[in-house]
Motif scaffolding. Structure first.
Motif, mmCIF file in Angstrom:
data_model
loop_
_atom_site.group_PDB
_atom_site.id
_atom_site.type_symbol
_atom_site.label_atom_id
_atom_site.label_comp_id
_atom_site.label_asym_id
_atom_site.label_seq_id
_atom_site.Cartn_x
_atom_site.Cartn_y
_atom_site.Cartn_z
ATOM 1 N N VAL A 174 0.826 -1.204 0.000
ATOM 2 C CA VAL A 174 0.000 0.000 0.000
ATOM 3 C C VAL A 174 0.862 1.256 0.000
ATOM 4 C CG1 VAL A 174 -1.672 1.338 1.340
ATOM 5 C CG2 VAL A 174 -2.005 -1.122 1.032
ATOM 6 N N ILE A 175 1.894 1.301 0.858
ATOM 7 C CA ILE A 175 2.724 2.512 0.930
ATOM 8 C C ILE A 175 3.502 2.721 -0.373
ATOM 9 C CG2 ILE A 175 4.821 1.476 1.901
ATOM 10 C CD1 ILE A 175 5.099 3.884 3.703
ATOM 11 N N GLY A 176 3.813 1.631 -1.071
ATOM 12 C CA GLY A 176 4.555 1.756 -2.316
ATOM 13 C C GLY A 176 3.706 2.172 -3.502
ATOM 14 N N THR A 177 2.427 1.784 -3.525
ATOM 15 C CA THR A 177 1.583 2.027 -4.701
ATOM 16 C C THR A 177 0.645 3.216 -4.547
ATOM 17 O OG1 THR A 177 0.020 0.363 -3.845
ATOM 18 C CG2 THR A 177 1.640 -0.369 -5.485
ATOM 19 N N GLU A 178 0.364 3.658 -3.340
ATOM 20 C CA GLU A 178 -0.567 4.777 -3.175
ATOM 21 C C GLU A 178 -0.093 6.075 -3.831
ATOM 22 O OE1 GLU A 178 -3.533 4.008 0.575
ATOM 23 O OE2 GLU A 178 -1.652 5.047 0.998
ATOM 24 N N PRO A 179 1.212 6.386 -3.879
ATOM 25 C CA PRO A 179 1.632 7.622 -4.550
ATOM 26 C C PRO A 179 1.774 7.485 -6.074
ATOM 27 C CG PRO A 179 3.155 6.989 -2.779
ATOM 28 C CD PRO A 179 2.334 5.803 -3.116
ATOM 29 N N VAL A 180 1.388 6.342 -6.643
ATOM 30 C CA VAL A 180 1.510 6.102 -8.075
ATOM 31 C C VAL A 180 0.220 6.503 -8.771
ATOM 32 C CG1 VAL A 180 1.865 4.343 -9.856
ATOM 33 C CG2 VAL A 180 3.180 4.251 -7.736
ATOM 34 N N GLY A 181 0.338 7.134 -9.933
ATOM 35 C CA GLY A 181 -0.831 7.568 -10.686
ATOM 36 C C GLY A 181 -1.623 6.412 -11.258
ATOM 37 N N GLN A 182 -2.845 6.723 -11.657
ATOM 38 C CA GLN A 182 -3.796 5.716 -12.103
ATOM 39 C C GLN A 182 -3.291 4.872 -13.265
ATOM 40 O OE1 GLN A 182 -7.924 7.069 -12.551
ATOM 41 N NE2 GLN A 182 -7.989 6.055 -14.530
ATOM 42 N N SER A 183 -2.688 5.490 -14.261
ATOM 43 C CA SER A 183 -2.293 4.756 -15.462
ATOM 44 C C SER A 183 -1.101 3.827 -15.227
ATOM 45 C CB SER A 183 -1.966 5.740 -16.597
ATOM 46 O OG SER A 183 -0.873 6.572 -16.238
ATOM 47 N N LEU A 420 -7.798 -5.860 -5.515
ATOM 48 C CA LEU A 420 -8.503 -5.568 -4.266
ATOM 49 C C LEU A 420 -8.182 -4.174 -3.752
ATOM 50 C CD1 LEU A 420 -8.210 -9.004 -2.426
ATOM 51 C CD2 LEU A 420 -10.160 -8.073 -3.655
ATOM 52 N N MET A 421 -6.959 -3.708 -3.999
ATOM 53 C CA MET A 421 -6.610 -2.348 -3.603
ATOM 54 C C MET A 421 -7.538 -1.340 -4.276
ATOM 55 S SD MET A 421 -3.136 -0.293 -4.514
ATOM 56 C CE MET A 421 -2.934 1.428 -4.106
ATOM 57 N N GLU A 422 -7.867 -1.588 -5.537
ATOM 58 C CA GLU A 422 -8.705 -0.666 -6.296
ATOM 59 C C GLU A 422 -10.189 -0.796 -5.971
ATOM 60 O OE1 GLU A 422 -5.821 -0.314 -10.237
ATOM 61 O OE2 GLU A 422 -7.534 -1.686 -10.255
ATOM 62 N N LEU A 423 -10.570 -1.866 -5.294
ATOM 63 C CA LEU A 423 -11.978 -2.082 -4.960
ATOM 64 C C LEU A 423 -12.420 -1.311 -3.727
ATOM 65 C CD1 LEU A 423 -12.315 -5.929 -5.611
ATOM 66 C CD2 LEU A 423 -13.388 -4.090 -6.930
ATOM 67 N N PHE A 424 -11.450 -0.838 -2.903
ATOM 68 C CA PHE A 424 -11.799 -0.196 -1.636
ATOM 69 C C PHE A 424 -11.151 1.180 -1.533
ATOM 70 C CE2 PHE A 424 -11.854 -4.789 -0.980
ATOM 71 C CZ PHE A 424 -13.133 -4.964 -0.479
ATOM 72 N N PRO A 425 -11.844 2.146 -0.914
ATOM 73 C CA PRO A 425 -11.300 3.503 -0.775
ATOM 74 C C PRO A 425 -10.181 3.576 0.258
ATOM 75 C CG PRO A 425 -13.440 3.359 0.286
ATOM 76 C CD PRO A 425 -13.235 2.053 -0.437
ATOM 77 N N THR A 426 -9.396 4.655 0.204
ATOM 78 C CA THR A 426 -8.218 4.822 1.057
ATOM 79 C C THR A 426 -8.538 4.693 2.530
ATOM 80 O OG1 THR A 426 -7.256 6.324 -0.585
ATOM 81 C CG2 THR A 426 -6.329 6.396 1.634
ATOM 82 N N VAL A 427 -9.659 5.250 2.960
ATOM 83 C CA VAL A 427 -9.980 5.319 4.377
ATOM 84 C C VAL A 427 -10.158 3.945 5.015
ATOM 85 C CG1 VAL A 427 -12.485 5.492 4.048
ATOM 86 C CG2 VAL A 427 -11.411 6.602 6.031
ATOM 87 N N LYS A 482 -10.397 2.925 -13.530
ATOM 88 C CA LYS A 482 -11.261 3.570 -12.546
ATOM 89 C C LYS A 482 -10.375 4.301 -11.533
ATOM 90 C CE LYS A 482 -15.120 1.851 -14.151
ATOM 91 N NZ LYS A 482 -15.876 0.807 -13.406
ATOM 92 N N PRO A 483 -10.824 5.459 -11.012
ATOM 93 C CA PRO A 483 -10.019 6.202 -10.032
ATOM 94 C C PRO A 483 -9.878 5.441 -8.720
ATOM 95 C CG PRO A 483 -12.200 7.168 -10.235
ATOM 96 C CD PRO A 483 -12.098 6.139 -11.318
ATOM 97 N N LEU A 484 -8.843 5.786 -7.949
ATOM 98 C CA LEU A 484 -8.624 5.208 -6.626
ATOM 99 C C LEU A 484 -9.321 6.122 -5.618
ATOM 100 C CD1 LEU A 484 -7.048 2.732 -5.606
ATOM 101 C CD2 LEU A 484 -5.167 4.255 -5.049
ATOM 102 N N TYR A 485 -10.463 5.691 -5.133
ATOM 103 C CA TYR A 485 -11.284 6.552 -4.277
ATOM 104 C C TYR A 485 -10.674 6.689 -2.890
ATOM 105 C CZ TYR A 485 -14.674 6.060 -8.010
ATOM 106 O OH TYR A 485 -15.277 6.088 -9.224
#
Length: 497
Positions: A174-183, A420-427, A482-485
């Motif tokens: 999560v910490i490695g991929t959260e700052p990466v853009g959608q594409s 699964l990371m993309e299926l759920f919002p950050t919070v 799809k965006p990362l909510y």
């Protein structure tokens, strides 16, 4: 966050690459701590004793296939009792089930740790603080395992190691991929698994040259010490975590660093991060650090009809894929081939699977690739169950079926983390993924129990799991492009449209 990365910071530049590599090295550590038990708990070579000194007459039949049919005084371990836990603690014959038991207990610790540290990384401790904690605990418990005085102490330390190791991979991912853009998120999300496979190959080499199990545990803990002291301080906290915690100022500082490192101009004055649920609201000044934190728990995931069905399907698919992956890895002891070579080949077989999956992930989508890789693995596992290993040639055929099964399920494993990371919002992302990772560990707990069945039975069970898991994926939505909510409200508003 996704808009700012695309317009001002760069979706994947030098900053994200360096950050991803540093965080992914924690996966190498997890691969080592998970796989070391294959070699520490192995059955070492044994031989018959001579009847008298100076004579060549053995005390037991040279054709004996098992020491269980012999008198204890008629044989001995070739490398001494300290070569493995099996020989030192007497885990043979009627007590052989204890080998599988300690492996299952390790994964039980992983299951608990995934939930605990997944929650902590979403709360006040943060991604980086949680990763630091689990890596330090991995080091401590890995070294203490080497000083186990008996089987019960060994089980305790393996459980504690599992407790910390269970949170390592998911937090690092999560910490490695959260700052990466959608594409770029799909490709970047696959990369940590190369490091995990490398960790398995590394521990195979360590185990080949350092075979006494106590020395092996100490040697396998040294990489964790290096990571904690020399690499972890250079890792940054996730700006998404800062954002949902209401720390906009800290999040913007990270975004400025990303922009500068990626060769972009400074982010213009007046441009500020906002949660996806706030896009239609007035956003406070960029320097404000007084926004209220947006919080979420696994209960929020279960309350929402949208995330609830995703959660239960994700848990089930993770369970099946884990049973296949860890089962095929541990089943190397039943193949009758060189253990060190077989484990290393399994690790090597995973790497092209990650490369191929990353290549097609953003072209075909998450859903069809996950289904295809699970069914690919399931088919070859079922084929392996039909092969009778009556001679060396058929043993090789069964080993190849296992390698192809590993190839397929490794692709599934890496895809599921991104999916699964993309299926759920950050919070609630780490809380949801933590529970899904608990399902992974539950499947891993089941794997050693299946492996002890021996013969073709493990392959048959793992084949059925692969087919069933692929079928369940058909009920999940596609997340490609799809965006990362960030919030539950943002996700629900998007789904309502």
């Amino acid at each position: 966050m996704d808009d700012m990365l695309e317009k001002y910071c760069g979706e994947f530049g030098l900053w994200q690459l360096r950050h991803l590599v540093l965080s992914s090295l924690a996966w190498l550590l997890q691969g080592i701590h998970t796989s070391v038990m294959i070699f520490a708990d192995r059955e070492p070579a044994w031989h018959c004793l001579m009847s008298h000194a100076g004579y060549t007459t053995p005390r037991c039949p040279t054709t004996a296939g098992s020491m269980c049919d012999l008198e204890p005084s008629s044989w001995e371990w070739s490398s001494g009792k300290g070569s493995s836990t099996m020989s030192e603690f007497g885990l043979i014959c009627g007590d052989k089930f204890k080998v599988g038991l300690v492996q299952s207990i390790f994964f039980a610790g992983c299951m608990i740790g995934a939930g605990v540290f997944g929650h902590l990384s979403d709360s006040k401790l943060g991604r980086k603080g949680s990763l630091a904690m689990v890596c330090i605990l991995n080091t401590i418990f890995g070294i203490l395992t080497a000083f186990s005085s008996d089987y019960s102490t060994y089980v305790m330390f393996r459980f504690l190691t599992g407790l910390s190791a269970g949170g390592t991979g998911i937090i690092a991912f999560v910490i490695g991929t959260e700052p990466v853009g959608q594409s770029w998120r799909g490709v970047a999300g696959m990369s940590p698994f190369y490091f995990y496979s490398t960790g398995i190959a590394v521990v195979s080499a360590i185990g080949y040259f350092i075979q006494p199990w106590r020395s092996l545990y100490i040697a396998s803990s040294i990489p964790s010490v290096i990571f904690v002291i020399f690499l972890l301080p250079f890792l940054h906290e996730s700006p998404r975590w800062y954002l949902v915690r209401g720390k906009v100022d800290e999040a913007m500082k990270i975004m400025q660093k990303i922009a500068v490192s990626n060769g972009k101009p400074n982010i213009p004055d007046g441009i500020v991060l906002a949660l996806d649920s706030e896009v239609n609201e007035d956003v406070p000044n960029a320097q404000s650090d007084t926004k209220e934190a947006v919080k979420g728990t696994i209960l929020d995931v279960l309350r929402s009809p949208i995330t609830r069905i995703r959660f239960f399907l994700g848990v089930a698919v993770n369970f099946f894929s884990s049973a296949v992956y860890y089962g095929l890895s541990l089943n190397a002891v039943n193949l009758g081939t060189n253990l060190y070579l077989n484990v290393a080949l399994n690790a090597v077989a995973e790497m092209p699977a990650y490369l191929l999956s990353a290549f097609v992930l953003d072209r075909l989508g998450r859903k069809p690739v996950a289904i295809g890789t699970m069914w690919f693995s399931g088919v070859f596992c079922l084929a392996g169950s039909l092969v009778k290993s009556t001679n060396e040639a058929w043993k090789v055929v069964r080993m190849v079926c296992g390698l192809l099964g590993i190839f397929g399920i490794a692709g599934t494993f890496s895809i599921l983390y991104v999916y699964l990371m993309e299926l759920f919002p950050t919070v609630v992302r780490n809380a949801a993924l933590g529970c899904a990772t608990q399902a992974v560990q539950l499947g891993a707990i089941s794997a050693p129990i299946v492996v002890v069945l021996g013969g073709g039975a493990p392959f048959a069970v793992f084949g059925a799991c692969g087919i069933a898991g692929g079928f369940l994926v058909t009920y999940l939505p596609e997340t490609l492009n799809k965006p990362l909510y960030d919030t539950m409200d943002g996700l629900q508003e998007a789904e309502a449209k």
